[in-house]
Design an enzyme around this catalytic site. Structure first.
Site, PDB file in Angstrom:
ATOM      1  N   SER A 171     -10.680  -0.504   3.604  1.00 40.00           N
ATOM      2  CA  SER A 171      -9.826  -0.635   4.798  1.00 40.00           C
ATOM      3  C   SER A 171      -9.318   0.736   5.225  1.00 40.00           C
ATOM      4  CB  SER A 171      -8.620  -1.521   4.495  1.00 40.00           C
ATOM      5  OG  SER A 171      -9.052  -2.756   4.010  1.00 40.00           O
ATOM      6  N   ARG A 194       0.834  -1.219   0.000  1.00 40.41           N
ATOM      7  CA  ARG A 194       0.000   0.000   0.000  1.00 40.41           C
ATOM      8  C   ARG A 194       0.867   1.266   0.000  1.00 40.41           C
ATOM      9  NH1 ARG A 194      -2.386  -3.783  -0.801  1.00 40.41           N
ATOM     10  NH2 ARG A 194      -4.384  -4.480   0.012  1.00 40.41           N
ATOM     11  N   GLU A 233      -4.525   4.002   6.179  1.00 36.28           N
ATOM     12  CA  GLU A 233      -4.313   3.753   4.748  1.00 36.28           C
ATOM     13  C   GLU A 233      -4.975   4.859   3.914  1.00 36.28           C
ATOM     14  OE1 GLU A 233      -5.174  -0.308   3.318  1.00 36.28           O
ATOM     15  OE2 GLU A 233      -6.159   0.609   1.590  1.00 36.28           O
TER      16      GLU A 233
END
Ligand code: FAD
Length: 338
Positions: free
Chosen positions: A238, A164, A334
């Site tokens: 998420s 990520r 994130e």
């Protein structure tokens, strides 16, 4: 070139947060983007590039210009017996790109079916799901360098892809507008069905020799059953990354919780499931006024309606603190906080 003033950003973020931008302009090609960046009436405004708004949280109004990327196009640049090099405009909806590849029998993207957003944002955090990441099929991208207006080509090694992560989320943040991405797809794909419930889903459907389409359909079915649809309940997927911790930290957690979800992450490190930690800390299904933690997915923070970005950001801080106190683990967000 249409420029909206005092634009409502609610339709442009999947959290469904009410926020306004001083100005908003769409671009479909390099010329229009240069036009927006060079417009005298917009000079001096800070800029924010948006695709599908599925990985942002607005905690304030944007006192500047929002650039909506709508660059179209799917073109085969070249091919040989094994591979095809497919270039996608940055404004193409990610899932449309996946379906296009699957329909043509080009493999590599099928496990990434149904991830929201546009192609141009996908390299930002090296999107991933079901054992596959963007970097596995990434060939190169072209981006406009905002400060001098030049076009720059980035090859894979220059993008510094990680979990990520990428150059564009760190040093390159807000300095480049990604205009197209080229993928190297396989004409003889090796399917990856070992991750998550893909194998189970295929078995349930009686499929023993799956095609690309079967894998894509299985991923779509699993995701649709597990993840909240932003059209129904505001969210950005998420909210936190899965933390990578030293083995000793995981071992300490394991003495109290033998079922801790941990996966190898290089010599001496393991990756913990952030959703597991959040659930164990009692946050799953938490609700306060119009915001909370999803009832089935502890990793997903949600806007039940009427929440502000600040509400959700503050909740994420409470979760960060609670996970640190309970497990000694630092979670990292994130989602891009604006
Ligand atoms: C229900 C749901 C499920 C999700 N599942 C996953 C998943 O499985 N895996 C995963 O990795 N992610 C997942 N996500 C997160 C999200 O879909 C991805 O991060 C996606 O790539 C974001 O695309 P976007 O176009 O919406 O980006 P945006 O939210 O519009 O932008 C994200 C960031 O990229 C920047 N940006 C956008 N376009 C450009 C451009 N052209 N050039 C430069 N910078 C740009 C923005 O400024 C911002 O910082 C999920 C989100 C939701 C809502």
């Amino acid at each position: 070139m249409e420029i909206l003033r005092n634009a409502d950003l609610k339709p442009y973020n999947t959290f469904g947060i009410a926020a306004r931008a001083e100005a908003l302009g769409r671009f479909h090609d390099l010329g229009q983007l240069r036009g927006l960046l060079g417009a005298p009436e917009l000079s001096g405004l800070s800029r924010l590039i948006l695709g599908g708004g599925s990985n942002v949280l607005f905690t304030r109004n944007w006192d500047g210009l929002v650039l909506l990327n709508e660059v179209p196009g799917l073109d085969v640049l070249r091919e040989d017996d094994e591979h095809v090099w497919l270039r996608s405009g940055a404004g193409v909806v990610w899932h449309d790109l996946v379906l296009h590849a699957v329909a043509n029998g080009w493999g590599g993207l099928e496990n990434l079916s149904l991830i929201p957003g546009r192609v141009g944002a996908a390299p930002m955090q090296n999107i991933g799901a079901y054992g596959v990441e963007l970097k596995d099929t990434f060939d190169s991208l072209e981006a406009l360098k905002v400060d001098d207006g030049t076009m720059v080509t980035f090859r894979k090694e220059q993008c510094h892809f990680g979990y990520r992560e990428s150059f564009f989320k760190r040093e390159g943040k807000d300095r480049f507008v990604i205009l197209n991405v080229t993928f190297k797809l396989s004409k003889r794909p090796a399917l990856n069905t070992s991750y998550g419930n893909i194998g189970q889903e295929l078995a349930k459907r009686g499929i023993t020799a799956p095609t690309l389409r079967d894998v894509s359909d299985a991923v779509i079915a699993i995701r649709s059953s597990k993840l909240p649809d932003p059209k129904v309940i505001g969210n950005a997927g998420s909210f936190f990354k899965n933390p990578v911790v030293p083995l000793a930290v995981a071992d300490a957690i394991r003495t109290e919780y033998p079922d801790v979800a941990a996966y190898p992450a290089g010599e001496g490190y393991v990756k913990l499931a952030a959703g597991w930690l959040i659930e164990k800390a009692g946050w799953k299904g938490f609700r306060e006024d119009g915001f909370g933690v999803h009832k089935d997915q502890a990793l997903v923070l949600v806007n039940h309606g009427g929440a502000t970005g600040r509400n959700i950001f503050d909740l994420s801080t409470r979760i960060l603190v609670s996970i640190h106190e309970r497990f000694g683990v630092e979670l990292e967000r994130e989602v891009n906080i604006i």
